[in-house]
Scaffold this active site. Structure first.
Site, mmCIF file in Angstrom:
data_model
loop_
_atom_site.group_PDB
_atom_site.id
_atom_site.type_symbol
_atom_site.label_atom_id
_atom_site.label_comp_id
_atom_site.label_asym_id
_atom_site.label_seq_id
_atom_site.Cartn_x
_atom_site.Cartn_y
_atom_site.Cartn_z
ATOM 1 N N TYR A 158 0.850 -1.207 0.000
ATOM 2 C CA TYR A 158 0.000 0.000 0.000
ATOM 3 C C TYR A 158 0.881 1.251 0.000
ATOM 4 O O TYR A 158 0.649 2.187 -0.774
ATOM 5 C CB TYR A 158 -0.904 -0.048 1.236
ATOM 6 C CG TYR A 158 -1.826 1.145 1.417
ATOM 7 C CD1 TYR A 158 -3.024 1.233 0.714
ATOM 8 C CD2 TYR A 158 -1.517 2.163 2.319
ATOM 9 C CE1 TYR A 158 -3.881 2.322 0.895
ATOM 10 C CE2 TYR A 158 -2.370 3.250 2.509
ATOM 11 C CZ TYR A 158 -3.555 3.315 1.796
ATOM 12 O OH TYR A 158 -4.402 4.386 1.979
ATOM 13 N N ALA A 160 3.991 1.537 -0.993
ATOM 14 C CA ALA A 160 4.699 1.659 -2.270
ATOM 15 C C ALA A 160 3.761 2.257 -3.323
ATOM 16 O O ALA A 160 4.146 3.138 -4.095
ATOM 17 C CB ALA A 160 5.209 0.294 -2.721
ATOM 18 N N LYS A 162 1.106 4.165 -2.796
ATOM 19 C CA LYS A 162 0.784 5.575 -2.494
ATOM 20 C C LYS A 162 1.992 6.482 -2.736
ATOM 21 O O LYS A 162 1.825 7.627 -3.164
ATOM 22 C CB LYS A 162 0.264 5.704 -1.065
ATOM 23 C CG LYS A 162 -1.117 5.045 -0.842
ATOM 24 C CD LYS A 162 -2.221 5.705 -1.663
ATOM 25 C CE LYS A 162 -3.613 5.211 -1.266
ATOM 26 N NZ LYS A 162 -4.677 5.844 -2.072
HETATM 27 P P1 NAP Z 1 -13.551 3.530 1.786
HETATM 28 O O1 NAP Z 1 -14.691 4.141 2.488
HETATM 29 O O2 NAP Z 1 -13.308 2.069 1.858
HETATM 30 O O3 NAP Z 1 -13.638 4.003 0.272
HETATM 31 C C1 NAP Z 1 -12.911 3.430 -0.766
HETATM 32 C C2 NAP Z 1 -13.747 3.585 -2.014
HETATM 33 O O4 NAP Z 1 -12.991 3.108 -3.125
HETATM 34 C C3 NAP Z 1 -15.033 2.803 -1.934
HETATM 35 O O5 NAP Z 1 -16.100 3.662 -2.273
HETATM 36 C C4 NAP Z 1 -14.861 1.692 -2.965
HETATM 37 O O6 NAP Z 1 -16.110 1.511 -3.602
HETATM 38 C C5 NAP Z 1 -13.847 2.299 -3.916
HETATM 39 N N1 NAP Z 1 -13.064 1.268 -4.571
HETATM 40 C C6 NAP Z 1 -12.269 0.329 -3.995
HETATM 41 N N2 NAP Z 1 -11.735 -0.451 -4.935
HETATM 42 C C7 NAP Z 1 -12.208 0.001 -6.124
HETATM 43 C C8 NAP Z 1 -12.014 -0.381 -7.462
HETATM 44 N N3 NAP Z 1 -11.238 -1.423 -7.788
HETATM 45 N N4 NAP Z 1 -12.639 0.300 -8.435
HETATM 46 C C9 NAP Z 1 -13.450 1.347 -8.123
HETATM 47 N N5 NAP Z 1 -13.650 1.782 -6.887
HETATM 48 C C10 NAP Z 1 -13.047 1.098 -5.894
HETATM 49 O O7 NAP Z 1 -12.181 4.183 2.281
HETATM 50 P P2 NAP Z 1 -11.647 5.685 2.354
HETATM 51 O O8 NAP Z 1 -10.892 5.738 3.611
HETATM 52 O O9 NAP Z 1 -12.698 6.684 2.075
HETATM 53 O O10 NAP Z 1 -10.584 5.658 1.177
HETATM 54 C C11 NAP Z 1 -10.595 6.573 0.111
HETATM 55 C C12 NAP Z 1 -9.171 6.851 -0.324
HETATM 56 O O11 NAP Z 1 -8.474 7.485 0.745
HETATM 57 C C13 NAP Z 1 -8.350 5.605 -0.670
HETATM 58 O O12 NAP Z 1 -7.551 5.858 -1.808
HETATM 59 C C14 NAP Z 1 -7.480 5.412 0.551
HETATM 60 O O13 NAP Z 1 -6.277 4.731 0.257
HETATM 61 C C15 NAP Z 1 -7.236 6.853 0.946
HETATM 62 N N6 NAP Z 1 -6.818 7.058 2.340
HETATM 63 C C16 NAP Z 1 -7.606 6.593 3.362
HETATM 64 C C17 NAP Z 1 -7.182 6.795 4.666
HETATM 65 C C18 NAP Z 1 -7.969 6.307 5.842
HETATM 66 O O14 NAP Z 1 -7.453 6.338 6.961
HETATM 67 N N7 NAP Z 1 -9.210 5.893 5.689
HETATM 68 C C19 NAP Z 1 -5.983 7.471 4.910
HETATM 69 C C20 NAP Z 1 -5.229 7.922 3.839
HETATM 70 C C21 NAP Z 1 -5.667 7.713 2.560
HETATM 71 P P3 NAP Z 1 -16.604 0.180 -4.280
HETATM 72 O O15 NAP Z 1 -16.264 -0.934 -3.331
HETATM 73 O O16 NAP Z 1 -18.034 0.427 -4.538
HETATM 74 O O17 NAP Z 1 -15.887 0.065 -5.566
#
Ligand code: NAP
Length: 262
Positions: A158, A160, A162
């Site tokens: 993950y 790598a 990001k």
């Molecule tokens: P989340 O609620 O799990 O949202 C992730 C979203 O990505 C979901 O709506 C999912 O929808 C979609 N998704 C996953 N795989 C997909 C695919 N192959 N194709 C299309 N859509 C896909 O988590 P979140 O925390 O909001 O994450 C959003 C972003 O923020 C991510 O890139 C994550 O790495 C980043 N981030 C999160 C955190 C944290 O602490 N939560 C911290 C730093 C960065 P579907 O399953 O409907 O496709």
């Protein structure tokens, strides 16, 4: 005095992973700022639920199903949204996290993390970029992570991926600067979303801590000792899409309460 025109009035935005968490919050804020938001993701029912909230608030949204790892599906979804007019705001937010000690990580784990978190950004950006170029400019905001700027244990693939998103952001920012396009990344610490809830459950399962102790553990990464709100990440995303942010390009903006203060 007449009411001010919303800053993104008339713009078409695409948000990937718009059905939950940060993507949902970004879609709601973009819509409130006047954009017509294309909601892209795999689970249509969650995208439709977000669309209903946007429409109930008097704004507009369009649902387009695609897995960001599937280029043909991405091209079809972007073409569907582009029937509304050229999308000029792109939020590459879709992502997923999976943890494993590096010596137990399989090549399938590795490839899955790169596919969704990094190659997914490549696919969607390539599909949308011709529209930004044809429209004479636009904004790209990539949702990277604090793990795109520093290392954490047990999430090597993950992290790598990001770090790759941050590198892609910086390279594209320079490549597209002369085309009136800015490319930036936001790099949140732990945000209170379904992804973090899954992380907490995993910590409970692996360590035997209770949920409160697991939450305190991940809160302690930030000097502010808290999880971040998806809406505060969304606010930065919308700012980066606003006319006021035109000069901000190629930046990886940490939203983690000082964890990355250097
Ligand atoms: P989340 O609620 O799990 O949202 C992730 C979203 O990505 C979901 O709506 C999912 O929808 C979609 N998704 C996953 N795989 C997909 C695919 N192959 N194709 C299309 N859509 C896909 O988590 P979140 O925390 O909001 O994450 C959003 C972003 O923020 C991510 O890139 C994550 O790495 C980043 N981030 C999160 C955190 C944290 O602490 N939560 C911290 C730093 C960065 P579907 O399953 O409907 O496709």
């Amino acid at each position: 005095m007449a009411a001010a025109t919303p800053p993104l009035q008339g713009k078409i935005a695409i948000v990937t992973g718009a059905g939950s968490g940060i993507g949902r919050a970004a879609a709601l804020r973009l819509a409130a700022a006047g954009a017509h938001v294309g909601l892209l993701g795999r689970d249509v029912s969650s995208l439709q639920a977000v669309s209903r909230v946007i429409e109930q608030a008097g704004a507009r949204a369009t649902v387009a199903q695609a897995d960001v790892t599937d280029r043909a599906a991405v091209d079809a979804a972007v073409a569907e949204i582009a029937k509304l007019g050229p999308p000029t705001l792109l939020i590459n937010n879709a992502g997923a996290g999976r943890s494993a000690p590096f010596d137990r990580m399989t090549v399938d784990d590795w490839n899955a993390m790169l596919a969704v978190n990094l190659t997914g950004v490549f696919h969607v950006t390539q599909a949308v970029l011709p529209h930004l170029l044809a429209a004479g400019g636009g904004r790209i905001v990539n949702v990277a992570s604090a793990a795109g700027l520093k290392g954490y244990p047990y999430i090597a693939a993950y992290a790598a991926a990001k770090h790759g998103v941050v590198g892609l952001t910086r390279a594209l920012a320079v490549e597209l600067a002369g085309r009136n396009i800015t490319v930036n990344a936001v790099c949140p610490g732990y945000v209170d979303t379904p992804m973090t809830q899954a992380t907490l459950k995993n910590i409970v399962q692996k360590t035997g801590r209770d949920m409160n102790a697991a939450r305190e553990m991940i809160e302690s990464f930030s000097p502010q000792k808290r999880l971040f709100d998806p809406d505060e990440v969304a606010a930065t995303i919308v700012y980066l899409c606003s006319p006021d942010a035109h000069g901000i390009n190629g930046q990886a903006i940490a939203i983690c309460g000082g964890e990355l203060a250097v």
